[in-house]
Write an enzyme that holds these catalytic residues in place. Structure first.
Site, PDB file in Angstrom:
ATOM      1  N   ALA A   1      56.870 -40.156 -26.891  1.00  0.00           N
ATOM      2  CA  ALA A   1      57.172 -39.168 -27.931  1.00  0.00           C
ATOM      3  C   ALA A   1      57.623 -39.820 -29.241  1.00  0.00           C
ATOM      4  O   ALA A   1      57.466 -39.243 -30.314  1.00  0.00           O
ATOM      5  CB  ALA A   1      58.253 -38.214 -27.433  1.00  0.00           C
TER       6      ALA A   1
ATOM      7  N   TYR B   1      57.516 -34.610 -32.819  1.00  0.00           N
ATOM      8  CA  TYR B   1      58.546 -33.636 -33.244  1.00  0.00           C
ATOM      9  C   TYR B   1      57.906 -32.509 -34.040  1.00  0.00           C
ATOM     10  O   TYR B   1      58.302 -31.348 -33.923  1.00  0.00           O
ATOM     11  CB  TYR B   1      59.634 -34.343 -34.074  1.00  0.00           C
TER      12      TYR B   1
ATOM     13  N   GLU C   1      52.425 -21.014 -32.449  1.00  0.00           N
ATOM     14  CA  GLU C   1      51.116 -20.896 -31.784  1.00  0.00           C
ATOM     15  C   GLU C   1      51.238 -19.997 -30.557  1.00  0.00           C
ATOM     16  O   GLU C   1      50.412 -19.123 -30.318  1.00  0.00           O
ATOM     17  CB  GLU C   1      50.629 -22.299 -31.386  1.00  0.00           C
TER      18      GLU C   1
ATOM     19  N   GLN D   1      43.189  11.745  -9.934  1.00  0.00           N
ATOM     20  CA  GLN D   1      44.606  11.402 -10.102  1.00  0.00           C
ATOM     21  C   GLN D   1      44.841   9.891 -10.004  1.00  0.00           C
ATOM     22  O   GLN D   1      45.692   9.340 -10.704  1.00  0.00           O
ATOM     23  CB  GLN D   1      45.452  12.130  -9.056  1.00  0.00           C
TER      24      GLN D   1
ATOM     25  N   GLU E   1      51.971 -22.432 -16.625  1.00  0.00           N
ATOM     26  CA  GLU E   1      52.866 -23.206 -15.748  1.00  0.00           C
ATOM     27  C   GLU E   1      53.816 -24.041 -16.616  1.00  0.00           C
ATOM     28  O   GLU E   1      55.012 -24.126 -16.331  1.00  0.00           O
ATOM     29  CB  GLU E   1      52.058 -24.138 -14.815  1.00  0.00           C
TER      30      GLU E   1
HETATM   31  C1  LIG Z   1      38.698 -22.621 -25.105  1.00  0.00           C
HETATM   32  C2  LIG Z   1      39.751 -23.676 -25.282  1.00  0.00           C
HETATM   33  C3  LIG Z   1      40.201 -23.965 -26.559  1.00  0.00           C
HETATM   34  C4  LIG Z   1      41.138 -24.985 -26.733  1.00  0.00           C
HETATM   35  N1  LIG Z   1      41.521 -25.329 -28.019  1.00  0.00           N
HETATM   36  C5  LIG Z   1      42.259 -26.452 -28.193  1.00  0.00           C
HETATM   37  C6  LIG Z   1      42.492 -26.954 -29.510  1.00  0.00           C
HETATM   38  O1  LIG Z   1      42.074 -26.369 -30.521  1.00  0.00           O
HETATM   39  N2  LIG Z   1      43.182 -28.106 -29.638  1.00  0.00           N
HETATM   40  C7  LIG Z   1      43.667 -28.788 -28.561  1.00  0.00           C
HETATM   41  O2  LIG Z   1      44.277 -29.825 -28.745  1.00  0.00           O
HETATM   42  N3  LIG Z   1      43.481 -28.327 -27.311  1.00  0.00           N
HETATM   43  C8  LIG Z   1      42.770 -27.193 -27.099  1.00  0.00           C
HETATM   44  N4  LIG Z   1      42.545 -26.731 -25.829  1.00  0.00           N
HETATM   45  C9  LIG Z   1      43.067 -27.488 -24.692  1.00  0.00           C
HETATM   46  C10 LIG Z   1      44.203 -26.786 -23.937  1.00  0.00           C
HETATM   47  O3  LIG Z   1      45.350 -26.734 -24.708  1.00  0.00           O
HETATM   48  C11 LIG Z   1      44.378 -27.534 -22.626  1.00  0.00           C
HETATM   49  O4  LIG Z   1      43.224 -27.287 -21.835  1.00  0.00           O
HETATM   50  C12 LIG Z   1      45.629 -27.141 -21.895  1.00  0.00           C
HETATM   51  O5  LIG Z   1      46.767 -27.596 -22.566  1.00  0.00           O
HETATM   52  C13 LIG Z   1      45.662 -27.670 -20.451  1.00  0.00           C
HETATM   53  O6  LIG Z   1      45.390 -29.033 -20.388  1.00  0.00           O
HETATM   54  P1  LIG Z   1      44.294 -29.604 -19.341  1.00  0.00           P
HETATM   55  O7  LIG Z   1      43.069 -28.815 -19.549  1.00  0.00           O
HETATM   56  O8  LIG Z   1      44.219 -31.057 -19.509  1.00  0.00           O
HETATM   57  O9  LIG Z   1      44.879 -29.217 -17.932  1.00  0.00           O
HETATM   58  P2  LIG Z   1      45.874 -30.114 -17.036  1.00  0.00           P
HETATM   59  O10 LIG Z   1      46.996 -30.584 -17.869  1.00  0.00           O
HETATM   60  O11 LIG Z   1      45.082 -31.134 -16.306  1.00  0.00           O
HETATM   61  O12 LIG Z   1      46.408 -29.029 -16.017  1.00  0.00           O
HETATM   62  C14 LIG Z   1      45.693 -28.664 -14.804  1.00  0.00           C
HETATM   63  C15 LIG Z   1      46.593 -27.711 -14.026  1.00  0.00           C
HETATM   64  O13 LIG Z   1      47.791 -28.386 -13.654  1.00  0.00           O
HETATM   65  C16 LIG Z   1      48.911 -27.672 -14.085  1.00  0.00           C
HETATM   66  N5  LIG Z   1      49.990 -28.561 -14.478  1.00  0.00           N
HETATM   67  C17 LIG Z   1      49.910 -29.686 -15.215  1.00  0.00           C
HETATM   68  N6  LIG Z   1      51.133 -30.209 -15.396  1.00  0.00           N
HETATM   69  C18 LIG Z   1      52.000 -29.412 -14.762  1.00  0.00           C
HETATM   70  C19 LIG Z   1      53.410 -29.406 -14.574  1.00  0.00           C
HETATM   71  N7  LIG Z   1      54.207 -30.351 -15.092  1.00  0.00           N
HETATM   72  N8  LIG Z   1      53.961 -28.433 -13.825  1.00  0.00           N
HETATM   73  C20 LIG Z   1      53.203 -27.449 -13.295  1.00  0.00           C
HETATM   74  N9  LIG Z   1      51.857 -27.398 -13.443  1.00  0.00           N
HETATM   75  C21 LIG Z   1      51.273 -28.356 -14.168  1.00  0.00           C
HETATM   76  C22 LIG Z   1      48.410 -26.882 -15.280  1.00  0.00           C
HETATM   77  O14 LIG Z   1      49.240 -25.769 -15.532  1.00  0.00           O
HETATM   78  C23 LIG Z   1      47.020 -26.495 -14.838  1.00  0.00           C
HETATM   79  O15 LIG Z   1      47.092 -25.370 -14.020  1.00  0.00           O
HETATM   80  C24 LIG Z   1      41.655 -25.682 -25.613  1.00  0.00           C
HETATM   81  C25 LIG Z   1      41.220 -25.345 -24.335  1.00  0.00           C
HETATM   82  C26 LIG Z   1      40.272 -24.371 -24.157  1.00  0.00           C
HETATM   83  C27 LIG Z   1      39.796 -24.081 -22.768  1.00  0.00           C
END
Ligand SMILES: Cc1cc2nc3c(=O)[nH]c(=O)nc-3n(C[C@H](O)[C@H](O)[C@H](O)COP(=O)(O)OP(=O)(O)OC[C@H]3O[C@@H](n4cnc5c(N)ncnc54)[C@H](O)[C@@H]3O)c2cc1C
Length: 454
Positions: free
Chosen positions: A251, A306, A315, A352, A440
């Site tokens: 970070a 940050y 957002e 109903q 989540e």
């Molecule tokens: C249509 C679309 C538009 C998007 N637009 C943008 C954009 O403009 N810019 C951008 O940067 N991103 C964008 N995203 C990306 C989006 O923000 C990510 O897909 C999202 O944050 C999840 O990340 P991931 O897909 O890598 O899933 P992962 O992080 O791999 O997660 C997979 C699963 O594991 C769970 N998980 C992961 N970590 C934990 C935890 N610590 N505790 C509990 N559960 C957990 C998640 O909840 C999920 O169910 C977009 C996605 C989509 C589908």
């Protein structure tokens, strides 16, 4: 007179039962100072006087309105917002709705639409005028995204551009960056995107691998991003990159960069094929030795994480508002459908079980609307905390999916057909609990705040 408040309401509750009644009338409520009040009907000259004195009409909440999408409702808004909403509604109905099916096939909207939205003053609504924005309040931004959901057209990435990307530039950008990009973005000539997610890092933002290495005063950027909203059409992308691999935690070593279309080594991948948001140009982006001048750094070096933490609540709040507006749209669509669909000799609205389902849906949506409106109001007053924004995002987007499933069910087989708006609303809902931080992760953030020793 100044203490008077106007009150619009159906005449019925104040009239003797059975008396001949006009549909609506205007009343004035005057406090007596002892907590009680008197209510009198207004004549038109008094009404005109009060309106010119800029008195606000007492507004109905969604639950009492004729439809959940009525203009002139919800106490967080004013009559100025209503006038604005009328013009935004007209814009989406005339400039977006008729073309959306075509854009769904193309996987993107037209550039012309962006410029039309700019000319109409619908981009950068909540960005200060002195920075080149429209100078409206946060609630006016909400009006734009709600009206977009009310036409059920998710293609234009206006809210991401105006309410997510532009604030980073306005809040952390240099004078030069602001002057260069904000007016163009407000005009719809420069489309913005933000690239955080990578193939191997989504929820865990500290796991990003895209790296910007110092080279004299320049930076050399390498890496890739995925799922980027507006990615294909974007002219300007805020890219999250590691700038200090030796920082005491990831970070502390992340920065933001402004990467422009056409820069050598900046390659756009394909428009991703999604199950919903068909007209949205979500894309992959690649950075291969992209040379960035020092002026491309947004804000301070190593402060990127940050900035992200500060901006993400907005957002999430807007995703929540979008979710509620979609619920309102789906409810009205379904109400209309069940009132005309016949089965067993009557419309299904006579059943109903159907009536009870609609009652449950309406109640849940109105409860959700109250919380999200309260969050919008808090954010307008700069009092919305991150955990509350996460609650709104998680709860409202889950509600949206539950409402979508039930509304499709009430449409029967037709609800599964693309030509029916409810089918599109159903698939478009699915992404809401995923992006902007998964639900989540929202629960993680809420829980952290609950168990922390204060
Ligand atoms: C249509 C679309 C538009 C998007 N637009 C943008 C954009 O403009 N810019 C951008 O940067 N991103 C964008 N995203 C990306 C989006 O923000 C990510 O897909 C999202 O944050 C999840 O990340 P991931 O897909 O890598 O899933 P992962 O992080 O791999 O997660 C997979 C699963 O594991 C769970 N998980 C992961 N970590 C934990 C935890 N610590 N505790 C509990 N559960 C957990 C998640 O909840 C999920 O169910 C977009 C996605 C989509 C589908």
């Amino acid at each position: 007179m100044a203490a008077r408040r106007l009150l619009t309401r159906a005449l019925r509750p104040l009239c003797p039962l059975g008396a001949r009644q006009p549909a609506r009338a205007l009343f004035v409520r005057e406090g007596r100072g002892d907590g009680s009040c008197s209510i009198t009907q207004l004549d038109s000259s008094t009404l005109r006087y009060l309106q010119t004195e800029n008195h606000e009409l007492v507004r109905q909440e969604t639950s009492s309105a004729k439809t959940l999408m009525d203009i002139g409702t919800r106490r967080i808004f004013s009559s100025d917002h209503d006038i604005f909403r009328e013009s935004v509604r007209k814009f989406f109905q005339e400039a977006v709705l008729p073309y959306h099916a075509e854009w769904e096939k193309a996987g993107q909207v037209s550039r012309e639409l962006w410029e039309k939205a700019g000319q109409q003053g619908l981009l950068g609504v909540n960005i200060l005028e002195k920075h080149g924005g429209i100078g409206g309040d946060l609630l006016s931004s909400a009006v734009v995204l709600e009206e977009q959901m009310y036409v059920n057209c998710t293609g234009p990435g206006f809210s991401l551009h105006s309410d997510i990307v532009m604030p980073y530039i306005a809040n952390y950008g240099s004078k030069d960056q602001i002057e260069r990009f904000i007016p163009e973005m407000s005009a719809g000539k420069c489309i913005g995107a933000i690239a955080m997610t990578e193939p191997g890092a989504g929820s865990d933002l500290q796991g990003v691998r895209t790296y910007a290495k110092k080279d004299g005063s320049d930076w050399i950027l390498n890496g890739s991003k995925v799922f980027i909203t507006n990615g294909w059409m974007s002219n300007l992308v805020i890219v999250v990159a590691v700038t200090n691999r030796e920082a005491r935690s990831p970070a502390h070593g992340i920065s933001l960069f402004l990467v422009e279309n056409g820069m050598k080594g900046f390659i756009k991948g394909r428009k991703l094929e999604k199950i919903g948001l068909k007209a949205q140009d979500t894309a992959e982006l690649f950075f291969e030795d992209v040379r960035l001048p020092a002026s491309a750094l947004l804000g301070q070096e190593n402060k990127g994480f940050y900035y992200l933490m500060a901006e993400l609540p907005q957002e999430r709040l807007f995703i929540a508002d979008m979710a509620l507006a979609s619920c309102e749209f789906m409810f009205e669509e379904t109400r209309n459908y069940v009132k005309q669909r016949k089965a067993f000799g009557k419309t299904i609205a006579h059943l109903q079980t159907v009536q009870h389902k609609l009652a449950e849906l309406k109640t849940q949506i109105c409860v959700g609307r109250t919380f999200v409106d309260s969050c919008l109001q808090l954010h307008e007053e700069k009092r919305l905390d991150s955990s509350t924004a996460s609650m709104a995002k998680y709860w409202a987007s889950d509600l949206q999916n539950s409402v979508a499933t039930q509304c499709v069910q009430l449409h029967g087989g037709w609800g599964y057909m693309w030509e029916y708006p409810i089918a599109k609303a159903f698939v478009d809902s699915r992404v809401q609990p995923i992006y902007g931080g998964t639900n989540e992760i929202m629960k993680e953030l809420i829980a952290r705040d609950i168990v922390i020793d204060k």
